[in-house]
Design an enzyme around this catalytic site. Structure first.
Site, PDB file in Angstrom:
ATOM      1  N   ASP A 239      10.125   9.437  23.734  1.00 29.45           N
ATOM      2  CA  ASP A 239       9.735  10.798  23.387  1.00 29.45           C
ATOM      3  C   ASP A 239      10.829  11.760  23.856  1.00 29.45           C
ATOM      4  O   ASP A 239      11.364  11.624  24.957  1.00 29.45           O
ATOM      5  CB  ASP A 239       8.398  11.144  24.048  1.00 29.45           C
ATOM      6  CG  ASP A 239       7.760  12.388  23.444  1.00 29.45           C
ATOM      7  OD1 ASP A 239       6.711  12.252  22.784  1.00 29.45           O
ATOM      8  OD2 ASP A 239       8.308  13.503  23.629  1.00 29.45           O
TER       9      ASP A 239
ATOM     10  N   HIS B 247       1.438   7.930  15.534  1.00 30.64           N
ATOM     11  CA  HIS B 247       2.194   7.417  16.680  1.00 30.64           C
ATOM     12  C   HIS B 247       1.266   7.191  17.858  1.00 30.64           C
ATOM     13  O   HIS B 247       0.328   7.947  18.092  1.00 30.64           O
ATOM     14  CB  HIS B 247       3.336   8.364  17.055  1.00 30.64           C
ATOM     15  CG  HIS B 247       2.929   9.799  17.236  1.00 30.64           C
ATOM     16  ND1 HIS B 247       2.697  10.637  16.169  1.00 30.64           N
ATOM     17  CD2 HIS B 247       2.718  10.540  18.349  1.00 30.64           C
ATOM     18  CE1 HIS B 247       2.359  11.840  16.626  1.00 30.64           C
ATOM     19  NE2 HIS B 247       2.350  11.801  17.943  1.00 30.64           N
TER      20      HIS B 247
HETATM   21  P1  5GP Z   1       1.713  14.647  19.095  1.00 29.11           P
HETATM   22  O1  5GP Z   1       1.196  15.891  19.750  1.00 29.11           O
HETATM   23  O2  5GP Z   1       1.908  14.835  17.595  1.00 29.11           O
HETATM   24  O3  5GP Z   1       0.868  13.460  19.437  1.00 29.11           O
HETATM   25  O4  5GP Z   1       3.088  14.381  19.777  1.00 29.11           O
HETATM   26  C1  5GP Z   1       4.317  14.441  19.137  1.00 29.11           C
HETATM   27  C2  5GP Z   1       5.336  13.969  20.144  1.00 29.11           C
HETATM   28  O5  5GP Z   1       6.563  13.804  19.471  1.00 29.11           O
HETATM   29  C3  5GP Z   1       5.572  14.957  21.287  1.00 29.11           C
HETATM   30  O6  5GP Z   1       5.334  14.294  22.521  1.00 29.11           O
HETATM   31  C4  5GP Z   1       7.022  15.371  21.109  1.00 29.11           C
HETATM   32  O7  5GP Z   1       7.704  15.549  22.331  1.00 29.11           O
HETATM   33  C5  5GP Z   1       7.596  14.217  20.304  1.00 29.11           C
HETATM   34  N1  5GP Z   1       8.687  14.607  19.425  1.00 29.11           N
HETATM   35  C6  5GP Z   1       8.714  15.669  18.587  1.00 29.11           C
HETATM   36  N2  5GP Z   1       9.884  15.715  17.917  1.00 29.11           N
HETATM   37  C7  5GP Z   1      10.607  14.669  18.360  1.00 29.11           C
HETATM   38  C8  5GP Z   1      11.927  14.189  18.032  1.00 29.11           C
HETATM   39  O8  5GP Z   1      12.662  14.738  17.232  1.00 29.11           O
HETATM   40  N3  5GP Z   1      12.338  13.054  18.668  1.00 29.11           N
HETATM   41  C9  5GP Z   1      11.555  12.411  19.587  1.00 29.11           C
HETATM   42  N4  5GP Z   1      12.056  11.316  20.159  1.00 29.11           N
HETATM   43  N5  5GP Z   1      10.314  12.836  19.911  1.00 29.11           N
HETATM   44  C10 5GP Z   1       9.856  13.952  19.308  1.00 29.11           C
END
Ligand code: 5GP
Ligand code: ZN
Length: 118
Positions: free
Chosen positions: A34, A104
């Site tokens: 992440d 994810h």
């Molecule tokens: P959600 O709230 O959708 O479950 O979490 C999305 C996750 O994706 C977050 O923890 C955020 O930090 C991560 N994330 C968002 N954009 C990117 C990116 O461009 N690269 C990576 N490696 N993680 C990302």
């Protein structure tokens, strides 16, 4: 049927069009770190095919979901948090704070988790 999207950051990481610290990749799944880790270990496990959320799963995806959990177990072991413990999270939809609409599984560990959830 959800389609891969050029606009989906996770699709772009999976295809190596965008940078990502990929730990593991096979025909079906990718695991990468992440970008904003909330703990020493914070890895995202994603299906290579674009599935927006749990709501978009189909019965045929059941083996894929099983493999996501097996990979979570493998990642936890490689990260050395399998015995200390780790949290697996899927945020689904607005109230859960889902930000990226490519399914994810968060694997979070390396420190004691905070409660309460929710
Ligand atoms: P959600 O709230 O959708 O479950 O979490 C999305 C996750 O994706 C977050 O923890 C955020 O930090 C991560 N994330 C968002 N954009 C990117 C990116 O461009 N690269 C990576 N490696 N993680 C990302
Ligand atoms: Zn995607």
């Amino acid at each position: 049927m959800p389609q891969p999207s050029d606009n989906c950051i996770f699709c772009r990481i999976i295809t190596h069009e965008s940078p990502g610290k990929i730990l593991y990749q096979d025909q079906q799944l990718t695991a990468f770190r992440d970008i904003h880790p909330v703990a020493p270990t914070h890895v995202l496990i994603v299906p290579n095919k674009h599935i927006a959320s749990i709501n978009d799963l189909e019965p045929a995806d059941e083996p894929l979901i099983g493999k996501m959990f097996s990979l979570a177990r493998q990642v936890a072991r490689q990260e050395g948090v399998d015995q200390s413990g780790y949290r697996l999270i899927i945020n689904n939809g607005p109230h859960a704070g889902q930000v990226v609409f490519h399914l994810h599984l968060h694997v979070i560990g390396g420190q004691r988790m905070r409660f309460p959830m929710g």
